[in-house]
Motif scaffolding. Sequence first.
Motif, PDB file in Angstrom:
ATOM      1  N   ALA A 148       0.967  -1.221   0.077  1.00  0.00           N
ATOM      2  CA  ALA A 148       0.168  -0.064   0.074  1.00  0.00           C
ATOM      3  C   ALA A 148       0.754   1.232   0.052  1.00  0.00           C
ATOM      4  O   ALA A 148       2.155   1.359   0.438  1.00  0.00           O
ATOM      5  CB  ALA A 148      -0.673   0.090   1.300  1.00  0.00           C
ATOM      6  N   THR A 149       0.292   2.531  -0.531  1.00  0.00           N
ATOM      7  CA  THR A 149       1.029   3.618  -0.309  1.00  0.00           C
ATOM      8  C   THR A 149       1.319   4.228   0.932  1.00  0.00           C
ATOM      9  O   THR A 149       2.193   5.068   1.065  1.00  0.00           O
ATOM     10  CB  THR A 149       0.383   4.704  -1.334  1.00  0.00           C
ATOM     11  N   THR A 150       0.417   3.454   1.943  1.00  0.00           N
ATOM     12  CA  THR A 150       0.704   4.053   3.213  1.00  0.00           C
ATOM     13  C   THR A 150       1.691   3.194   4.079  1.00  0.00           C
ATOM     14  O   THR A 150       2.258   3.845   5.255  1.00  0.00           O
ATOM     15  CB  THR A 150      -0.500   4.246   3.954  1.00  0.00           C
ATOM     16  N   PHE A 151       2.211   2.256   3.669  1.00  0.00           N
ATOM     17  CA  PHE A 151       3.279   1.429   4.246  1.00  0.00           C
ATOM     18  C   PHE A 151       3.900   0.190   3.274  1.00  0.00           C
ATOM     19  O   PHE A 151       3.129   0.330   2.267  1.00  0.00           O
ATOM     20  CB  PHE A 151       2.566   0.409   5.554  1.00  0.00           C
TER      21      PHE A 151
ATOM     22  N   GLY B  62      -1.334   2.954  -6.282  1.00  0.00           N
ATOM     23  CA  GLY B  62      -2.729   2.936  -5.963  1.00  0.00           C
ATOM     24  C   GLY B  62      -3.154   4.226  -5.364  1.00  0.00           C
ATOM     25  O   GLY B  62      -4.081   4.657  -5.470  1.00  0.00           O
ATOM     26  N   GLY B  63      -2.225   5.012  -4.648  1.00  0.00           N
ATOM     27  CA  GLY B  63      -2.367   6.267  -4.190  1.00  0.00           C
ATOM     28  C   GLY B  63      -3.004   7.305  -5.302  1.00  0.00           C
ATOM     29  O   GLY B  63      -3.640   8.036  -4.774  1.00  0.00           O
ATOM     30  N   ASN B  64      -2.235   7.383  -6.253  1.00  0.00           N
ATOM     31  CA  ASN B  64      -2.732   8.228  -7.501  1.00  0.00           C
ATOM     32  C   ASN B  64      -3.634   7.780  -8.050  1.00  0.00           C
ATOM     33  O   ASN B  64      -4.780   8.605  -8.285  1.00  0.00           O
ATOM     34  CB  ASN B  64      -1.597   8.173  -8.324  1.00  0.00           C
TER      35      ASN B  64
ATOM     36  N   GLN C 249     -12.254   6.417   3.074  1.00  0.00           N
ATOM     37  CA  GLN C 249     -12.910   6.144   1.783  1.00  0.00           C
ATOM     38  C   GLN C 249     -11.826   5.982   0.694  1.00  0.00           C
ATOM     39  O   GLN C 249     -11.981   5.205  -0.190  1.00  0.00           O
ATOM     40  CB  GLN C 249     -13.829   7.279   1.354  1.00  0.00           C
ATOM     41  N   ALA C 250     -10.830   6.785   0.444  1.00  0.00           N
ATOM     42  CA  ALA C 250      -9.812   6.787  -0.320  1.00  0.00           C
ATOM     43  C   ALA C 250      -9.081   5.384  -0.449  1.00  0.00           C
ATOM     44  O   ALA C 250      -8.795   4.498  -1.326  1.00  0.00           O
ATOM     45  CB  ALA C 250      -8.757   7.924  -0.447  1.00  0.00           C
ATOM     46  N   ILE C 251      -8.853   5.013   0.979  1.00  0.00           N
ATOM     47  CA  ILE C 251      -8.248   3.784   1.270  1.00  0.00           C
ATOM     48  C   ILE C 251      -8.683   2.444   0.764  1.00  0.00           C
ATOM     49  O   ILE C 251      -8.378   1.609   0.211  1.00  0.00           O
ATOM     50  CB  ILE C 251      -7.529   3.687   2.799  1.00  0.00           C
ATOM     51  N   ASP C 252     -10.332   2.616   1.068  1.00  0.00           N
ATOM     52  CA  ASP C 252     -10.960   1.606   0.651  1.00  0.00           C
ATOM     53  C   ASP C 252     -11.250   1.310  -0.662  1.00  0.00           C
ATOM     54  O   ASP C 252     -11.264   0.042  -1.025  1.00  0.00           O
ATOM     55  CB  ASP C 252     -12.479   1.839   1.287  1.00  0.00           C
ATOM     56  N   ARG C 253     -11.122   2.169  -1.412  1.00  0.00           N
ATOM     57  CA  ARG C 253     -11.073   2.392  -2.922  1.00  0.00           C
ATOM     58  C   ARG C 253      -9.700   1.553  -3.606  1.00  0.00           C
ATOM     59  O   ARG C 253      -9.759   0.949  -4.772  1.00  0.00           O
ATOM     60  CB  ARG C 253     -11.307   3.551  -3.563  1.00  0.00           C
ATOM     61  N   MET C 254      -8.771   1.327  -2.868  1.00  0.00           N
ATOM     62  CA  MET C 254      -7.528   0.825  -3.103  1.00  0.00           C
ATOM     63  C   MET C 254      -7.529  -0.890  -3.402  1.00  0.00           C
ATOM     64  O   MET C 254      -6.921  -1.397  -4.085  1.00  0.00           O
ATOM     65  CB  MET C 254      -6.311   1.077  -2.173  1.00  0.00           C
ATOM     66  N   GLY C 255      -8.686  -1.518  -2.573  1.00  0.00           N
ATOM     67  CA  GLY C 255      -8.823  -2.912  -2.678  1.00  0.00           C
ATOM     68  C   GLY C 255      -8.916  -3.430  -3.789  1.00  0.00           C
ATOM     69  O   GLY C 255      -8.277  -4.273  -4.383  1.00  0.00           O
TER      70      GLY C 255
END
Length: 189
Positions: A19-22, A127-129, A166-172
């Motif tokens: 993930a872009t957060t870790f 995914g972050g972008n 919401q943004a993080i949930d859309r990455m799945g």
Amino acid sequence: MIRSSRRGVGPLATIVLTATTFAAAAPPAAMAQDNEAPASYVALGDSYASGPLIVPQEAVPSCFRSGNNYPHLVARELGITGFDDVTCNGASSTDLTDPQHTKLGGTVPAQYGTLDKDTELVTVTIGGNDVGLVDLALSCLDLPLAPRPTPSCVPTTGTGPDRFDQAIDRMGPIYNHVAHQLLLILETR
């Protein structure tokens, strides 16, 4: 982590989606047992992996890729000799399959094009972008100077949807799609 037995195309391929957060990369269990590092490693991804502003920067047109980003550190730590880092600032999941037109006017080839039958380890940080995490985070930068916090930066506890969640949930779904694409590519090479 996804493991794939690549029928007829070489040894075990390991795909690490981050993930872009870790970010984390670990050798597969099979390699850990006999302490044999993968012979080839391809790093795919966006700025979270490319390491913009971390010195030294590589001479890649507007990708802002560091020679000390986490893919380089993984390759050095594992002693991998066949290493390709095609991470690029601003990349989205579509840039894995299509050429990326960077924000500074450059064009880089599709990142999947680097994968071949000898690829044993793949890390993907994307995914972050796709979901706008960077823009969402940037909208909070003026928070200390603002008389009141901007609505996009205020944690919402029962007062409506949290835009970061919401943004993080859309990455799945993006990760699922990328994982399936990679498995298909590695099985056919």
